[in-house]
Design an enzyme around this catalytic site. Structure first.
Site, short mmCIF file in Angstrom:
data_model
loop_
_atom_site.label_atom_id
_atom_site.label_comp_id
_atom_site.label_asym_id
_atom_site.label_seq_id
_atom_site.Cartn_x
_atom_site.Cartn_y
_atom_site.Cartn_z
CE LYS A 119 -4.49 0.95 0.20
NZ LYS A 119 -5.62 0.14 -0.29
P1 NAD Z 1 -13.82 7.67 -3.24
O1 NAD Z 1 -12.87 8.74 -2.86
O2 NAD Z 1 -14.18 7.48 -4.68
O3 NAD Z 1 -15.23 7.84 -2.44
C1 NAD Z 1 -15.32 8.00 -1.07
C2 NAD Z 1 -16.75 8.45 -0.76
O4 NAD Z 1 -16.94 8.49 0.66
C3 NAD Z 1 -17.08 9.84 -1.27
O5 NAD Z 1 -18.43 9.85 -1.77
C4 NAD Z 1 -17.02 10.70 -0.01
O6 NAD Z 1 -17.81 11.88 -0.09
C5 NAD Z 1 -17.56 9.72 1.01
N1 NAD Z 1 -17.25 10.04 2.41
C6 NAD Z 1 -16.07 10.40 2.96
N2 NAD Z 1 -16.23 10.62 4.28
C7 NAD Z 1 -17.55 10.37 4.56
C8 NAD Z 1 -18.33 10.40 5.75
N3 NAD Z 1 -17.79 10.74 6.91
N4 NAD Z 1 -19.64 10.08 5.67
C9 NAD Z 1 -20.21 9.73 4.49
N5 NAD Z 1 -19.50 9.68 3.33
C10 NAD Z 1 -18.20 9.99 3.37
O7 NAD Z 1 -13.19 6.33 -2.64
P2 NAD Z 1 -13.49 4.84 -3.06
O8 NAD Z 1 -12.46 4.40 -4.03
O9 NAD Z 1 -14.94 4.68 -3.37
O10 NAD Z 1 -13.13 4.09 -1.67
C11 NAD Z 1 -14.05 4.00 -0.61
C12 NAD Z 1 -13.58 2.91 0.34
O11 NAD Z 1 -13.46 1.67 -0.36
C13 NAD Z 1 -12.20 3.12 0.99
O12 NAD Z 1 -12.21 2.55 2.27
C14 NAD Z 1 -11.27 2.33 0.08
O13 NAD Z 1 -10.06 1.94 0.74
C15 NAD Z 1 -12.14 1.14 -0.21
N6 NAD Z 1 -11.78 0.38 -1.40
C16 NAD Z 1 -11.70 0.98 -2.61
C17 NAD Z 1 -11.38 0.21 -3.72
C18 NAD Z 1 -11.34 0.79 -5.11
O14 NAD Z 1 -11.14 0.02 -6.06
N7 NAD Z 1 -11.55 2.08 -5.30
C19 NAD Z 1 -11.10 -1.15 -3.59
C20 NAD Z 1 -11.22 -1.74 -2.32
C21 NAD Z 1 -11.56 -0.95 -1.24
#
Ligand code: NAD
Length: 433
Positions: A119
């Protein structure tokens, strides 16, 4: 199918603080002990193989120089090259990156793909940077971690606040510095520059598949199932859309700007269009008949069949777990539930499908992207999606069976399955020299 954790496990979990790396180490110790793995082997698995901290000087638009701190952690290469995303966030810490790297090792093992865990992160607020500053930051970070990464060593990908554009710059910088095409050094790129068709939607699609699987085990299907989704970014919005298309009723969603609720189901395609066109890509300001505003936390407490946390870690805590009404939680985010909250949810009979299983769709399709880059042979989206479904279903079945067999919850079962596979690889390879 929810099993109570043994007293000792619950007590140990309650005792730790929410330092993510301490949380990871405790999880490894507890699952490893349950498997009967020796403490010295567990120490190997708890500790990252390599940790790199870099200082990244960036020429800002006003001519000044700002130095950012970045990390790349290679947790384990026992089962294959390290794999894991890069996060741009002001709250990034080395312990957070170490934990996320460790969870990647477990995630790749639980879905049985030949990759280890890594990471990266940069302590920054990307929303305060101009496009040019963001590009210079990304390119310099790439140059500084380049000596340690590569298609057969460590392959980064997107995570919170990073996307395909940033991955394209990453690949282009590595290509320029190495003097040969470096498509396979990073995944999550745009399709025109070596990305895999279906990668952008992969994590959300995996969340949908797992939700469907868990409901099937309970004798139900997606039609008419009510869902709430916290986080409307890459993972949350795609999961909501695919669930909506499969006949589920997504009644609540929230992002950082607030939440929306419609007991008859939100129009998710319309909401996605709205967010795509809104300047900050937020749901703020959206209105439609039957839709009311709720706070961003309230979405967690809606009376729904399935809750999908898909924002950041540490959202479901000791403080709010007792207010959660959904009987099923499918973790789209990494680490959304603290160990203390886990104990409360279990006591209340809530079935939690853990992150390392539920959100593995992203790394599975990243694996497919890497394979396609190495072979220079590209698949269509249908092939990607059908192989993704196969791997997610197999992993779900393996974890479910182990949970039944060992009478443990799905989180512990997933951790035990993953740890068993990592420990086996270490044992077979032996400790060098
Ligand atoms: P992103 O940045 O695209 O979206 C994050 C979302 O969460 C946004 O809509 C933001 O406004 C919202 N958010 C942030 N703080 C918040 C709060 N306190 N209350 C409500 N909403 C809130 O990120 P993502 O890629 O969608 O990742 C989201 C999660 O999924 C993370 O934990 C990431 O590690 C995990 N993840 C992502 C992937 C991937 O392929 N993108 C893969 C596995 C896990």
């Amino acid at each position: 199918m929810v099993h109570k954790q043994e007293g000792t496990v619950a007590q140990a979990l309650q005792a730790i603080e929410v330092n993510p790396y301490e949380m990871f180490k405790t999880q490894v110790r507890l699952a490893g002990t349950k498997l009967g793995l020796p403490p010295d082997l567990l120490e190997v698995i708890q500790t990252p193989e390599r940790v790199l901290e870099v200082s990244i000087p960036v020429r800002m638009d006003d001519g000044s120089i700002r130095v950012f701190t970045g990390y790349r952690v290679q947790h384990s290469s026992a089962r294959g090259p390290c794999k894991g995303g890069i996060r741009y966030h002001p709250a990034v810490t080395l312990d957070e990156v170490k934990a996320l790297a460790g969870w990647m090792t477990l995630k790749c093992a639980v879905v049985d793909i030949p990759l280890g865990g890594g990471k990266g992160g940069i302590v920054c607020d990307p929303f305060e940077l101009s496009e040019g500053e963001l590009e210079r930051l990304t390119r310099r970070y790439t140059a500084m971690i380049l000596p340690l990464i590569g298609p057969w060593r460590d392959i980064p990908a997107p995570d919170v606040n990073t996307n395909s554009r940033i991955m394209n710059w990453f690949m282009d910088t590595a290509t320029a510095l190495r003097g040969e095409p470096m498509y396979a050094i990073v995944t999550g790129k745009d399709v025109a520059v070596g990305g895999a068709r279906g990668r952008r939607e992969a994590t959300g699609r995996g969340v949908m598949i797992i939700t469907r699987e868990v409901l099937a085990r309970l004798g139900r299907d997606l039609r008419g199932t009510t869902v709430a989704v916290q986080g409307f970014g890459n993972v949350g919005s795609v999961a909501a859309l695919l669930l909506h298309q499969a006949g589920a009723k997504v009644v609540g969603v929230a992002d950082v700007s607030g939440g929306l609720y419609n007991p008859n189901g939100l129009n998710i395609p319309e909401l996605i269009d709205y967010v795509a066109q809104s300047p900050k890509h937020l749901i703020d300001g959206y209105s439609a008949p039957g839709v009311s505003s709720i706070s961003r936390e309230e979405v967690l407490f809606l009376d729904v069949d399935v809750l999908i946390p898909a924002a950041l870690e540490g959202q479901i805590t000791e403080r709010n777990a007792a207010r959660i009404r959904a009987p099923i939680i499918v973790e789209g985010a990494n680490g959304p539930t603290t160990p203390e909250a886990d104990v409360i949810l279990e006591e209340r009979g809530c079935l939690v499908v853990p992150d390392i299983l539920a959100n593995a769709g992203g790394v599975i399709v990243s694996y497919f992207e890497w394979v396609q880059n190495l072979q220079s042979f590209y698949w269509d989206e249908e092939e990607t999606n059908s192989r993704l479904t196969q791997l997610m279903q197999r992993a779900f079945r393996d974890v479910w069976q182990l949970a039944q067999e060992k009478k443990v919850n799905l989180r512990l079962a997933a951790q035990m399955l993953a740890l068993h596979r990592v420990a086996e690889a270490i044992r077979l390879r032996g400790i060098f020299p």
